[in-house]
Write a protein that holds these residues in place. Structure first.
Motif, mmCIF file in Angstrom:
data_model
loop_
_atom_site.group_PDB
_atom_site.id
_atom_site.type_symbol
_atom_site.label_atom_id
_atom_site.label_comp_id
_atom_site.label_asym_id
_atom_site.label_seq_id
_atom_site.Cartn_x
_atom_site.Cartn_y
_atom_site.Cartn_z
ATOM 1 N N SER A 43 41.188 42.881 42.392
ATOM 2 C CA SER A 43 40.434 41.734 41.890
ATOM 3 C C SER A 43 40.180 40.708 42.995
ATOM 4 N N TYR A 65 45.906 43.355 41.217
ATOM 5 C CA TYR A 65 45.589 42.009 41.698
ATOM 6 C C TYR A 65 44.775 42.068 42.992
ATOM 7 N N LYS A 104 43.340 32.453 41.489
ATOM 8 C CA LYS A 104 44.039 33.677 41.883
ATOM 9 C C LYS A 104 45.379 33.367 42.555
ATOM 10 N N THR A 139 37.038 41.432 45.201
ATOM 11 C CA THR A 139 35.700 41.132 44.675
ATOM 12 C C THR A 139 35.282 39.693 44.909
#
Length: 277
Positions: free
Chosen positions: A134, A131, A153, A137
């Motif tokens: 990610s 997580y 998210k 990014t």
């Protein structure tokens, strides 16, 4: 010692008040008992180093295998380098509005149970590590899309933690949107063994040192310095009576910089040396 307002000091445009905000915090030297006013609830995903935090009625220490979800308020933070030469922590701030939206969407109203602890410990498992990769990014995405992606998210993270920790985590989330003021006595008495200065305890009580002293004398009819010394010596005596530790093992834990001063104070209070217990 100066007071840091977080996340305000990390936001480039001070006119902005983002409801979701991610910041990569890095440092190359230890910071001990830094005074922090946390203006938003915050995930602290520790990547490298050791973190200790004191809140009004409690304290906790985590390493790189754990992360924290912290309630907004006044904290004392100690951030230490471990075996690496850098301390690295990814911070994810979120507003109460975003949390309320999530709770209304994904939880059902149940009987409210009071939750006292202002932090929640999260294990950095394989999912959390993935997580965080990610999440990193997202900083490369155009700002016009970033807020929407962060919302997704944020929801993803809370859903995963709800699935993993269940009712315990739901109760904690619920406590973040309810006002719970810690009592003066509760804060003070929880810090007897914390080896904090009066100024630091006053900060955790949301008071200046002078206000704290006035309030203390009114409440306890003695000075805070004398009261803390007496209480810490009493606790030290109880520990020594258990027979597992020597005076040289504990004097630092009870606010004394050397064994000689501890022994003198102990004898003045109890009429015998701590080594005789």
């Amino acid at each position: 010692m100066s007071i840091e307002n977080i996340p305000e000091i990390y936001i480039n445009n001070t006119k902005e008040s983002p409801e979701l905000f991610v910041y990569d915090f890095k440092m190359t030297s230890d910071v001990v008992k830094s005074k922090v006013i946390l203006g938003m609830n915050m995930f602290s995903f520790l990547q490298v180093g050791i973190k200790q935090v004191h809140f009004a009625g409690t304290s906790v220490v985590v390493n790189k295998d754990q992360s924290l979800l912290l309630k907004k308020g006044n904290w004392l933070w100690t951030e230490l380098l471990d075996t690496e030469t850098i301390y690295y922590c990814k911070l994810f701030f979120f507003s109460e509005n975003k949390l309320k939206e999530f709770l209304e969407k994904h939880t059902t109203k149940k009987q409210i149970i009071k939750h006292e602890i202002p932090y929640f410990i999260i294990k950095n498992d394989a999912y959390i590590i993935s997580y965080l990769n990610s999440l990193s990014t997202i900083s490369e995405v155009p700002s016009v899309f970033r807020e929407r992606l962060l919302s997704v998210k944020f929801e993803e993270l809370l859903l995963y933690l709800l699935q993993k920790y269940g009712r315990k985590f739901e109760l904690y989330l619920d406590s973040l949107v309810r006002e719970e003021s810690s009592t003066f006595k509760k804060v003070l008495e929880s810090k007897i063994n914390a080896n904090l200065k009066l100024e630091e305890i006053a900060f955790l009580c949301h008071m200046s040192l002078s206000t704290f002293k006035r309030h203390f004398i009114k409440e306890y009819k003695t000075s805070p310095g004398k009261w803390l010394q007496d209480m810490r010596l009493q606790k030290a005596k109880e520990i020594l009576e258990q027979g597992h530790l020597k005076p040289s093992d504990i004097y630092l834990d009870y606010g004394y910089h050397n064994l000689s001063n501890f022994s003198i104070a102990f004898k003045n209070k109890f009429g015998c040396n701590p080594s005789e217990i």
